[in-house]
Design a protein around this motif. Sequence first.
Motif, PDB file in Angstrom:
ATOM      1  N   PRO A 186       0.819  -1.213   0.000  1.00  0.00           N
ATOM      2  CA  PRO A 186       0.000   0.000   0.000  1.00  0.00           C
ATOM      3  C   PRO A 186       0.852   1.262   0.000  1.00  0.00           C
ATOM      4  O   PRO A 186       1.960   1.280   0.534  1.00  0.00           O
ATOM      5  N   MET A 187       0.320   2.306  -0.619  1.00  0.00           N
ATOM      6  CA  MET A 187       0.992   3.602  -0.606  1.00  0.00           C
ATOM      7  C   MET A 187       0.911   4.175   0.805  1.00  0.00           C
ATOM      8  O   MET A 187      -0.150   4.197   1.419  1.00  0.00           O
ATOM      9  N   SER A 188       2.045   4.605   1.345  1.00  0.00           N
ATOM     10  CA  SER A 188       2.047   5.123   2.713  1.00  0.00           C
ATOM     11  C   SER A 188       3.272   6.001   2.931  1.00  0.00           C
ATOM     12  O   SER A 188       4.013   6.309   1.995  1.00  0.00           O
ATOM     13  N   THR A 189       3.483   6.372   4.191  1.00  0.00           N
ATOM     14  CA  THR A 189       4.650   7.186   4.538  1.00  0.00           C
ATOM     15  C   THR A 189       5.952   6.436   4.256  1.00  0.00           C
ATOM     16  O   THR A 189       7.004   7.056   4.101  1.00  0.00           O
ATOM     17  N   VAL A 190       5.883   5.111   4.191  1.00  0.00           N
ATOM     18  CA  VAL A 190       7.078   4.316   3.866  1.00  0.00           C
ATOM     19  C   VAL A 190       7.576   4.692   2.473  1.00  0.00           C
ATOM     20  O   VAL A 190       8.780   4.818   2.234  1.00  0.00           O
ATOM     21  N   THR A 191       6.642   4.886   1.551  1.00  0.00           N
ATOM     22  CA  THR A 191       6.999   5.276   0.186  1.00  0.00           C
ATOM     23  C   THR A 191       7.615   6.671   0.174  1.00  0.00           C
ATOM     24  O   THR A 191       8.557   6.939  -0.580  1.00  0.00           O
ATOM     25  N   ILE A 192       7.078   7.554   1.011  1.00  0.00           N
ATOM     26  CA  ILE A 192       7.621   8.915   1.103  1.00  0.00           C
ATOM     27  C   ILE A 192       9.059   8.873   1.617  1.00  0.00           C
ATOM     28  O   ILE A 192       9.949   9.548   1.084  1.00  0.00           O
ATOM     29  N   ILE A 193       9.283   8.073   2.657  1.00  0.00           N
ATOM     30  CA  ILE A 193      10.631   7.941   3.225  1.00  0.00           C
ATOM     31  C   ILE A 193      11.593   7.368   2.189  1.00  0.00           C
ATOM     32  O   ILE A 193      12.737   7.812   2.056  1.00  0.00           O
ATOM     33  N   GLU A 194      11.113   6.381   1.455  1.00  0.00           N
ATOM     34  CA  GLU A 194      11.934   5.727   0.423  1.00  0.00           C
ATOM     35  C   GLU A 194      12.399   6.737  -0.623  1.00  0.00           C
ATOM     36  O   GLU A 194      13.597   6.831  -0.930  1.00  0.00           O
ATOM     37  N   ASP A 195      11.456   7.507  -1.175  1.00  0.00           N
ATOM     38  CA  ASP A 195      11.811   8.505  -2.189  1.00  0.00           C
ATOM     39  C   ASP A 195      12.652   9.628  -1.580  1.00  0.00           C
ATOM     40  O   ASP A 195      13.610  10.109  -2.193  1.00  0.00           O
ATOM     41  N   GLY A 196      12.272  10.048  -0.372  1.00  0.00           N
ATOM     42  CA  GLY A 196      13.007  11.123   0.292  1.00  0.00           C
ATOM     43  C   GLY A 196      14.448  10.747   0.564  1.00  0.00           C
ATOM     44  O   GLY A 196      15.361  11.578   0.447  1.00  0.00           O
ATOM     45  N   LEU A 197      14.670   9.490   0.920  1.00  0.00           N
ATOM     46  CA  LEU A 197      16.029   9.011   1.189  1.00  0.00           C
ATOM     47  C   LEU A 197      16.888   9.068  -0.066  1.00  0.00           C
ATOM     48  O   LEU A 197      18.056   9.470  -0.023  1.00  0.00           O
ATOM     49  N   MET A 198      16.303   8.681  -1.198  1.00  0.00           N
ATOM     50  CA  MET A 198      17.047   8.722  -2.456  1.00  0.00           C
ATOM     51  C   MET A 198      17.399  10.161  -2.849  1.00  0.00           C
ATOM     52  O   MET A 198      18.490  10.441  -3.342  1.00  0.00           O
ATOM     53  N   ILE A 199      16.455  11.064  -2.606  1.00  0.00           N
ATOM     54  CA  ILE A 199      16.704  12.477  -2.913  1.00  0.00           C
ATOM     55  C   ILE A 199      17.819  13.015  -2.026  1.00  0.00           C
ATOM     56  O   ILE A 199      18.745  13.686  -2.494  1.00  0.00           O
ATOM     57  N   ALA A 200      17.734  12.710  -0.730  1.00  0.00           N
ATOM     58  CA  ALA A 200      18.733  13.199   0.228  1.00  0.00           C
ATOM     59  C   ALA A 200      20.127  12.687  -0.118  1.00  0.00           C
ATOM     60  O   ALA A 200      21.112  13.441  -0.085  1.00  0.00           O
ATOM     61  N   MET A 201      20.233  11.405  -0.456  1.00  0.00           N
ATOM     62  CA  MET A 201      21.542  10.832  -0.786  1.00  0.00           C
ATOM     63  C   MET A 201      22.111  11.434  -2.065  1.00  0.00           C
ATOM     64  O   MET A 201      23.306  11.744  -2.142  1.00  0.00           O
ATOM     65  N   SER A 202      21.260  11.593  -3.068  1.00  0.00           N
ATOM     66  CA  SER A 202      21.752  12.136  -4.339  1.00  0.00           C
ATOM     67  C   SER A 202      22.207  13.583  -4.176  1.00  0.00           C
ATOM     68  O   SER A 202      23.229  13.994  -4.743  1.00  0.00           O
TER      69      SER A 202
END
Length: 245
Positions: free
Chosen positions: A221-237
């Motif tokens: 399901p779409m949830s805050t987990v997905t937000i964290i996942e995308d946010g983590l990739m943005i932060a690392m890049s």
Amino acid sequence: MTHTYHITEMTCAGCSAKVSHLLKRIPDVTSVSIDLGTGDATITMVNHVATSTLQEALKEHPKYKLTEKMVKSVNIFAEQVEEKKSWAATYKPILLIFGYITAISLIVSLWGNGFSGMMFMQVFMAGFFLIFSFFKMLDLKGFANSYAMYDIVAKKFKSWGYIYAFLELGLGLAFALGIFPLFVNAFTAVLMSVSLIGVLQSVMTKKKIQCACLGAVFNLPMSTVTIIEDGLMIAMSVAMLFMYL
């Protein structure tokens, strides 16, 4: 009230998501639950909706044939007890993947002269994109259909879902090989930021949509987990981009 219908030609999670989305657009429909195994759709509605109206909602995709299987009236305010998966059980696939990627990244980054934050992030990003693109490739059509349910670009251009899977593969290879780091990190930050917009919109409006991060293989399901996942990739890049500058 709740009614159960049979719908033909639903072969994947993408089909299920598409049919569910089309039926939920009907004003009096409050929820749609689809069992891919049986092809049954359980539809809850405030007021009775004619079968013909439901069939009309699917006319854009004529392969989906809806017929009334059985009628079961239920008071929508009645107490319902449903067995629900725990948070850990629901997100087990993605937690395992992140665990493996993190472990491998730590091992590689610690190899040699101590821990290297840059190496950790590079290996992590490579593993993330290669693994996630792999699952998307298993059912490209299913992923594209699911992704079009919430991504702001894929909603307008369905082919974007197919392109996105290959972009992830390319980014994974680029991070693994360490080529064009400035461009690759900048492109990653932009790509994931655009993807995050659709995720945020879906989570904030509390839409019950399948997350397409692992393609159509797992029903996450779409949830805050997905937000964290995308946010983590943005932060690392972004962090790696500044390190290279």
